[in-house]
Design an enzyme around this catalytic site. Structure first.
Site, PDB file in Angstrom:
ATOM      1  N   CYS A   1     -56.986 -17.809  38.339  1.00  0.00           N
ATOM      2  CA  CYS A   1     -56.900 -17.086  37.083  1.00  0.00           C
ATOM      3  C   CYS A   1     -58.177 -17.168  36.265  1.00  0.00           C
ATOM      4  O   CYS A   1     -58.187 -16.875  35.088  1.00  0.00           O
ATOM      5  CB  CYS A   1     -55.704 -17.576  36.269  1.00  0.00           C
ATOM      6  SG  CYS A   1     -55.739 -19.332  35.907  1.00  0.00           S
TER       7      CYS A   1
ATOM      8  N   ARG B   1     -48.786 -20.778  30.747  1.00  0.00           N
ATOM      9  CA  ARG B   1     -49.477 -22.063  30.714  1.00  0.00           C
ATOM     10  C   ARG B   1     -49.079 -22.804  29.442  1.00  0.00           C
ATOM     11  O   ARG B   1     -49.151 -22.243  28.350  1.00  0.00           O
ATOM     12  CB  ARG B   1     -50.991 -21.852  30.721  1.00  0.00           C
ATOM     13  CG  ARG B   1     -51.777 -23.160  30.732  1.00  0.00           C
ATOM     14  CD  ARG B   1     -53.264 -22.920  30.798  1.00  0.00           C
ATOM     15  NE  ARG B   1     -53.762 -22.347  29.566  1.00  0.00           N
ATOM     16  CZ  ARG B   1     -55.003 -21.884  29.415  1.00  0.00           C
ATOM     17  NH1 ARG B   1     -55.851 -21.900  30.426  1.00  0.00           N
ATOM     18  NH2 ARG B   1     -55.401 -21.387  28.267  1.00  0.00           N
TER      19      ARG B   1
ATOM     20  N   HIS C   1     -49.028   1.725  17.730  1.00  0.00           N
ATOM     21  CA  HIS C   1     -48.602   3.064  18.155  1.00  0.00           C
ATOM     22  C   HIS C   1     -49.827   3.919  18.496  1.00  0.00           C
ATOM     23  O   HIS C   1     -49.885   4.568  19.527  1.00  0.00           O
ATOM     24  CB  HIS C   1     -47.859   3.755  17.004  1.00  0.00           C
ATOM     25  CG  HIS C   1     -46.368   3.859  17.204  1.00  0.00           C
ATOM     26  ND1 HIS C   1     -45.778   3.833  18.441  1.00  0.00           N
ATOM     27  CD2 HIS C   1     -45.353   4.028  16.318  1.00  0.00           C
ATOM     28  CE1 HIS C   1     -44.467   3.960  18.305  1.00  0.00           C
ATOM     29  NE2 HIS C   1     -44.186   4.069  17.015  1.00  0.00           N
TER      30      HIS C   1
ATOM     31  N   ARG D   1     -51.668 -17.370  28.086  1.00  0.00           N
ATOM     32  CA  ARG D   1     -52.163 -18.496  27.272  1.00  0.00           C
ATOM     33  C   ARG D   1     -51.278 -18.611  26.042  1.00  0.00           C
ATOM     34  O   ARG D   1     -51.050 -17.621  25.356  1.00  0.00           O
ATOM     35  CB  ARG D   1     -53.596 -18.247  26.829  1.00  0.00           C
ATOM     36  CG  ARG D   1     -54.554 -17.955  27.961  1.00  0.00           C
ATOM     37  CD  ARG D   1     -55.939 -17.645  27.389  1.00  0.00           C
ATOM     38  NE  ARG D   1     -56.867 -17.348  28.461  1.00  0.00           N
ATOM     39  CZ  ARG D   1     -57.091 -16.129  28.932  1.00  0.00           C
ATOM     40  NH1 ARG D   1     -56.462 -15.104  28.402  1.00  0.00           N
ATOM     41  NH2 ARG D   1     -57.941 -15.940  29.918  1.00  0.00           N
TER      42      ARG D   1
ATOM     43  N   ARG E   1     -71.346 -24.244  29.806  1.00  0.00           N
ATOM     44  CA  ARG E   1     -72.004 -22.935  29.861  1.00  0.00           C
ATOM     45  C   ARG E   1     -72.513 -22.491  28.495  1.00  0.00           C
ATOM     46  O   ARG E   1     -73.274 -21.549  28.375  1.00  0.00           O
ATOM     47  CB  ARG E   1     -71.091 -21.889  30.478  1.00  0.00           C
ATOM     48  CG  ARG E   1     -69.916 -21.476  29.625  1.00  0.00           C
ATOM     49  CD  ARG E   1     -69.289 -20.240  30.224  1.00  0.00           C
ATOM     50  NE  ARG E   1     -67.854 -20.219  29.959  1.00  0.00           N
ATOM     51  CZ  ARG E   1     -67.068 -19.252  30.356  1.00  0.00           C
ATOM     52  NH1 ARG E   1     -67.558 -18.249  31.054  1.00  0.00           N
ATOM     53  NH2 ARG E   1     -65.795 -19.273  30.085  1.00  0.00           N
TER      54      ARG E   1
ATOM     55  N   GLU F   1     -58.133 -27.209  37.856  1.00  0.00           N
ATOM     56  CA  GLU F   1     -59.381 -26.939  37.153  1.00  0.00           C
ATOM     57  C   GLU F   1     -60.215 -28.204  36.949  1.00  0.00           C
ATOM     58  O   GLU F   1     -61.203 -28.190  36.236  1.00  0.00           O
ATOM     59  CB  GLU F   1     -59.089 -26.283  35.797  1.00  0.00           C
ATOM     60  CG  GLU F   1     -58.122 -27.085  34.937  1.00  0.00           C
ATOM     61  CD  GLU F   1     -57.667 -26.355  33.681  1.00  0.00           C
ATOM     62  OE1 GLU F   1     -58.411 -25.509  33.176  1.00  0.00           O
ATOM     63  OE2 GLU F   1     -56.553 -26.652  33.205  1.00  0.00           O
TER      64      GLU F   1
ATOM     65  N   ASN G   1     -63.103 -21.184  35.629  1.00  0.00           N
ATOM     66  CA  ASN G   1     -64.047 -21.434  34.532  1.00  0.00           C
ATOM     67  C   ASN G   1     -64.235 -22.928  34.303  1.00  0.00           C
ATOM     68  O   ASN G   1     -65.349 -23.440  34.322  1.00  0.00           O
ATOM     69  CB  ASN G   1     -63.573 -20.757  33.245  1.00  0.00           C
ATOM     70  CG  ASN G   1     -63.457 -19.244  33.401  1.00  0.00           C
ATOM     71  OD1 ASN G   1     -63.737 -18.710  34.476  1.00  0.00           O
ATOM     72  ND2 ASN G   1     -63.067 -18.569  32.349  1.00  0.00           N
ATOM     73  N   ASP G   2     -63.131 -23.648  34.100  1.00  0.00           N
ATOM     74  CA  ASP G   2     -63.253 -25.085  33.875  1.00  0.00           C
ATOM     75  C   ASP G   2     -63.623 -25.825  35.158  1.00  0.00           C
ATOM     76  O   ASP G   2     -64.388 -26.790  35.121  1.00  0.00           O
ATOM     77  CB  ASP G   2     -61.951 -25.667  33.289  1.00  0.00           C
ATOM     78  CG  ASP G   2     -61.976 -25.635  31.764  1.00  0.00           C
ATOM     79  OD1 ASP G   2     -63.042 -25.299  31.201  1.00  0.00           O
ATOM     80  OD2 ASP G   2     -60.943 -25.934  31.133  1.00  0.00           O
TER      81      ASP G   2
END
Lengths: 87, 568
Positions: free
Chosen positions: B500, B330, B187, B294, B463, B429, B452-453
């Site tokens: 994404c 996903r 809240h 996710r 990374r 990916e 990313n992947d």
């Protein structure tokens, strides 16, 4: 006395908004409206009691109404529930 | 001194502390003789509470908005319930004092609400307890602190920001909020964001360690509270404040706009989320859907695997918050660096090339069935789409589609609703899926490129490993060529291609995505408006000219330089 069974069709059941709309519907008539579910009687003028019962989509409940306008009140409530309570 | 907390509402506030404590509402229970008078006492307190709350709702409506005012009018509706009041009166007639009658009945309803199993009603238990506190304050004649009377540039420090406190806040007077409890979706956080007040929440012991009159900088963007800053820190904060205001004014122009390039190419702009509640913030930030939900959170930090019902409730919640907008969910992407204790997965020598994501799920049909059935059931409540992670070959996708078909038949027999046309797509990916994009596009309803992947797998670089991190960059021509191919193959097949990963919001890369024909960008909620702005700055023609130049370059460093030079 008016008595009729109806099934909840709105996906989210009796949460606050439909419950308060239903109480508003009940208040329009000169009749005592009761929701009967699994043998338990829930006062139709009580938002809190209706919410606390947690009645869900797909459940069948009975609407009872007694008083000068019992038929009008009962019909209005059953129709309101069957139409999805504005959800 | 610096205190850290949750960055719940962006912006920087500079001001002096007022600690707002809830009034002490303790009382002694007693037995009453004159029950009629006691009932009258309760009625008077209820009337007083309603009048006070009505006035607060009016202020809230004027200063914040109708939606926030409804929280308070909802409280009035609750306490006005004749049945609930009747139950209190019954207790009083039996000799119970008004305070006890109020507390017992309110607690009874709050507990009943919590045990309904219905998410929306369960949340209302908090409201019942707010009502209880409000009426109790009236009974004991202890109304809360009048926040409306606080001086200019006050920082409110409190245990928890309640709607009734918020009602007293005048914009421009209160500079910021620090609380001891509450997360991003509490809240407190929602109210602070609605009022655009910088807020840092969950600062331990804030009410005791901060004193009235302390000078504070509240950095709601980074979750940092600076106590008694020096002049240099104040000057820096003022500068950051001005920059934030300028940026906000600029981005505000993009609220409610379509996401479209300068020459009218419409794209879809979605947000990434990790929990169903996050969808609320995504919608607040004007996202047009959810591009990546996710689902790992449901499985992490839990002793047992979540049931079909638990998962169904979570997916349904996100669908309902998004009100018919697309929600791409996903399926379980565990393994690699994400361990789930309840699944008892065995450690592997090379987890990123191992038994993870869709490979694991297809081998554990019991587990996957639970998730896919929950997703199908939730698809009756919105535009839910299923995304399969780490696909490397066409068979994986067809296997998932076969499972879904089988569960649909089960539902038809059980009479359970689902969306028979639910879209099933893949996360692109892996280099294998990029190379096979043409074949996969014939089977998938959509692609979503996980940059990313894809970057890590294409460059064979972790990374997290400092020695090879220099290779981990989406600016590498190998990665860009791969992305270009995926988008082109998807578009050729007429399916939606999205992205994404973090690269979807990278202002330098956005012209390339426009040129390649990317249809959907899924970014963090806080990047939605900035991405919409970046997209609006380019025409397809300019983006194409830049892309043709960039795609002839052979090194990441050169590409970065050219993109930086062209940045808008």
């Amino acid at each position: 006395m008016f008595s009729e069974k109806v099934t909840l069709v709105n996906p989210q059941g009796f949460h606050m908004r439909p419950a308060s709309l239903l109480v508003g519907e009940v208040a329009k008539y000169d009749a005592v409206v009761t929701i009967v579910r699994n043998g338990n009687e829930i006062p139709g003028n009580s938002l809190m009691a209706i919410m606390a019962a947690g009645i869900k989509c797909g459940e069948e409940i009975e609407i009872r109404a007694e008083g000068a306008q019992e038929n009008e009140a009962g019909r209005a409530v059953v129709d309101f529930i069957a139409a999805g309570m504005g959800d | 001194m610096e205190l850290k907390g949750t960055a719940a509402s962006a912006g920087i506030g500079i001001g002096r502390v007022t600690v707002v404590e809830e009034p002490d509402l303790s009382y002694t229970s007693r037995t009453v003789e004159d029950t009629a008078a006691e009932n009258e006492r309760l009625n008077a307190a209820i009337s007083g509470y309603i009048a006070y709350t009505n006035a607060q709702a009016d202020t809230m409506r004027e200063q914040v908005g109708e939606k926030e005012a409804e929280i308070l009018t909802g409280h009035i509706v609750m306490i006005s319930d004749p049945f609930m009041q009747g139950e209190m009166t019954k207790l009083i007639e039996g000799g119970t004092c008004a305070e006890d009658a109020l507390v017992q009945i309110c607690e009874m309803f709050a507990t009943m609400f919590e045990s309904t199993g219905d998410e929306l009603t369960m949340q209302r238990a908090t409201d019942v307890r707010d009502v209880k506190t409000g009426v109790l304050a009236e009974l004991l004649n202890k109304r809360p602190v009048d926040i409306g009377g606080l001086p200019q540039d006050t920082i409110i420090v409190t245990h928890d920001l309640t709607p009734s406190m918020t009602a007293g806040i005048r914009p421009g007077v209160i500079a910021g909020v620090v609380t001891e409890t509450g997360g991003l979706t509490s809240h407190s956080a929602i109210l602070a964001r609605a009022m655009e007040l910088p807020a840092v929440l969950s600062v331990p012991a804030a009410c005791t360690s901060l004193k009235d009159g302390d000078l504070l900088i509240v950095d709601g963007s980074n979750g940092i509270v600076t106590v008694e800053p020096d002049e240099a820190a104040i000057a820096a904060a003022r500068e950051a404040q001005a920059a934030y205001a300028a940026e906000k004014a600029e981005l505000a122009k993009f609220v409610g706009c379509r996401s479209v390039t300068a020459d009218g190419v419409v794209i879809e702009l979605f947000a990434n989320i990790g929990k169903p509640e996050d969808a609320t913030q995504a919608m607040e930030k004007d996202a047009e859907g959810i591009g990546l939900f996710r689902t790992e959170f449901l499985f992490m930090d839990k002793p047992t695997v979540p049931t079909e019902d638990e998962q169904f409730e979570a997916y349904k919640k996100a669908a309902l918050i998004c009100k018919g907008k697309p929600v791409i969910i996903r399926t379980l992407d565990i393994g690699g660096d994400k361990d789930v204790p309840s699944l008892g997965m065995e450690p592997e020598e090379n987890p990123f090339l191992g038994f993870r994501a869709i490979r694991y799920c297809l081998a554990r049909e019991d587990l996957y069935r639970t998730q896919l059935r929950a997703l199908l059931r939730a698809s009756a409540f919105g535009d839910i789409r299923i995304m399969v992670p780490l696909v490397t070959c066409v068979d994986e996708l067809t296997a998932v589609k076969d499972l879904l078909k089988r569960y649909m038949i089960e539902f038809d027999q059980e009479g359970i609703a689902y969306n028979p046309d639910i879209m099933v797509g893949i996360m692109v990916e892996t280099p294998a899926s990029a190379i096979m994009a043409d074949a996969l596009a014939a089977e998938a309803d959509f692609f979503s490129i996980g940059t990313n992947d894809l970057t890590g797998y294409t460059m064979c670089a972790d990374r997290g490993n400092e020695k090879v991190r220099y290779l981990y960059s989406t600016y590498n021509p190998a990665v860009l060529r791969s992305i270009k191919r995926v988008i082109e193959e998807g578009n050729k097949a007429g399916i939606l291609v999205g992205m994404c990963g973090e690269a979807a919001a990278d202002p330098l890369l956005i012209p390339l995505w426009i040129s390649f024909g990317l249809g959907e960008y899924s970014v963090s909620a806080t990047s939605v408006l900035a991405t919409r702005k970046q997209v609006s700055l380019w025409t397809k023609e300019d983006a194409d000219a830049l892309a043709s130049k960039v795609m002839q370059l052979n090194t990441a460093a050169e590409i970065y330089e050219v993109l930086k030079e062209a940045a808008r």
